[in-house]
Design a protein around this motif. Structure first.
Motif, PDB file in Angstrom:
ATOM      1  N   THR A 119       0.858  -1.184   0.000  1.00 31.58           N
ATOM      2  CA  THR A 119       0.000   0.000   0.000  1.00 31.58           C
ATOM      3  C   THR A 119       0.893   1.232   0.000  1.00 31.58           C
ATOM      4  N   LEU A 120       0.843   1.986  -1.087  1.00 28.74           N
ATOM      5  CA  LEU A 120       1.642   3.197  -1.235  1.00 28.74           C
ATOM      6  C   LEU A 120       0.779   4.407  -0.896  1.00 28.74           C
ATOM      7  N   ARG A 131       4.036   9.097  -9.901  1.00 27.11           N
ATOM      8  CA  ARG A 131       4.274   7.975 -10.810  1.00 27.11           C
ATOM      9  C   ARG A 131       5.670   7.423 -10.570  1.00 27.11           C
ATOM     10  N   ARG A 133       7.983   3.343 -10.088  1.00 27.37           N
ATOM     11  CA  ARG A 133       8.009   1.886 -10.073  1.00 27.37           C
ATOM     12  C   ARG A 133       8.360   1.380  -8.677  1.00 27.37           C
ATOM     13  N   GLU A 164       4.706  -0.664 -12.008  1.00 27.33           N
ATOM     14  CA  GLU A 164       4.376   0.757 -12.106  1.00 27.33           C
ATOM     15  C   GLU A 164       3.288   1.148 -11.114  1.00 27.33           C
ATOM     16  N   TYR A 165       3.398   2.363 -10.611  1.00 29.34           N
ATOM     17  CA  TYR A 165       2.334   2.941  -9.788  1.00 29.34           C
ATOM     18  C   TYR A 165       2.026   4.347 -10.293  1.00 29.34           C
ATOM     19  N   SER A 166       0.797   4.780 -10.035  1.00 31.71           N
ATOM     20  CA  SER A 166       0.350   6.117 -10.416  1.00 31.71           C
ATOM     21  C   SER A 166      -0.864   6.456  -9.566  1.00 31.71           C
ATOM     22  N   PHE A 167      -0.718   7.420  -8.665  1.00 30.46           N
ATOM     23  CA  PHE A 167      -1.820   7.742  -7.750  1.00 30.46           C
ATOM     24  C   PHE A 167      -1.639   9.149  -7.185  1.00 30.46           C
ATOM     25  N   GLN A 171      -2.415   3.856  -3.247  1.00 28.31           N
ATOM     26  CA  GLN A 171      -2.622   2.805  -4.251  1.00 28.31           C
ATOM     27  C   GLN A 171      -2.061   1.496  -3.721  1.00 28.31           C
ATOM     28  N   GLN A 172      -2.729   0.398  -4.044  1.00 28.06           N
ATOM     29  CA  GLN A 172      -2.231  -0.927  -3.687  1.00 28.06           C
ATOM     30  C   GLN A 172      -1.598  -1.583  -4.910  1.00 28.06           C
ATOM     31  N   ILE A 173      -0.392  -2.075  -4.716  1.00 29.38           N
ATOM     32  CA  ILE A 173       0.358  -2.750  -5.773  1.00 29.38           C
ATOM     33  C   ILE A 173       0.477  -4.221  -5.397  1.00 29.38           C
TER      34      ILE A 173
END
Length: 217
Positions: A119-120, A131, A133, A164-167, A171-173
């Motif tokens: 969880t970011l 954004r 990684r 990748e993440y973008s929030f 955000q959960q990865i």
């Protein structure tokens, strides 16, 4: 004389026996037997029905208790979610930069395979999109020696790219890791590589990351 009396007594007793065997029965004897047999059948059916009703009632009560417990868990989970969201988007929420708020791992059927959920979070730059990684590394003991397993090794792909993440706020990865046979994991390191800015790392003990996971290892 005595002999004659004995003969008369025998004849009298025999006659009484014949009358008992072949004499007329009460007019309602058979009807009474049929009525009693019918009543017994009815009572047995009622008992069977009551037993079945009791079983159904017990099962219904058990099901109800289970449903209530599920609803209580769902309410508690929703309240925890609300509290979590308010920490980051509420008007009084403290400002935090980009970080890994939580990292959880769950074992899969393959004893070497683990599924992770990271969880970011961030609310320092409100409205701004973050954004980048995410990569994980694992510190493990192998034959008494410590070694660090890189992202490529854990993904079984030498040049594996990060996820990748973008929030804006959180955000959960999710993804999977494969541990080599024989290693004993000690620590997990989460590395965030933002599109703009310097990379950052956070570490979690293996015990903390696997709290609540089935003890099948």
């Amino acid at each position: 004389m005595a002999f004659a009396l004995l003969v008369l007594a025998a004849l009298a007793f025999g006659g009484w026996g014949l009358w008992r065997a072949f004499g007329p029965q009460p007019a309602n004897a058979r009807d009474t037997l049929r009525t009693q047999a019918s009543r017994i059948d009815i009572l047995e059916q009622e008992v069977a029905t009551l037993k079945r009703s009791d079983q159904i009632s017990r099962q219904a009560n058990t099901d109800l208790q289970g449903t209530l417990a599920e609803r209580d868990e769902e309410i508690a989970s929703l309240r925890a979610d609300i509290a979590f969201y308010e920490r980051f988007v509420g008007s009084t929420a403290q400002r935090h930069g980009l970080s890994v708020h939580e990292l959880k791992l769950q074992p899969q059927r393959d004893p070497q395979l683990w599924h992770f959920v990271a969880t970011l979070t961030q609310n320092l730059n409100r409205g701004a999109v973050n954004r980048g990684r995410l990569l994980l590394m694992v510190e493990a003991s192998n034959g008494g020696r410590m070694q660090k397993l890189g992202w490529g090794e854990l993904r079984q792909q030498p040049n594996a790219p990060g996820i990748e993440y973008s929030f804006k706020y959180f955000q959960q990865i999710e993804g999977d890791l494969v541990l080599p046979v024989g290693v004993k994991p000690v620590r997990v390191i989460a590395r965030l590589v933002p599109a703009a800015g310097s990379p950052m790392e956070q570490s979690f003990t293996w015990g903390d990351a696997t709290v609540g996971a089935p003890a099948n290892r």
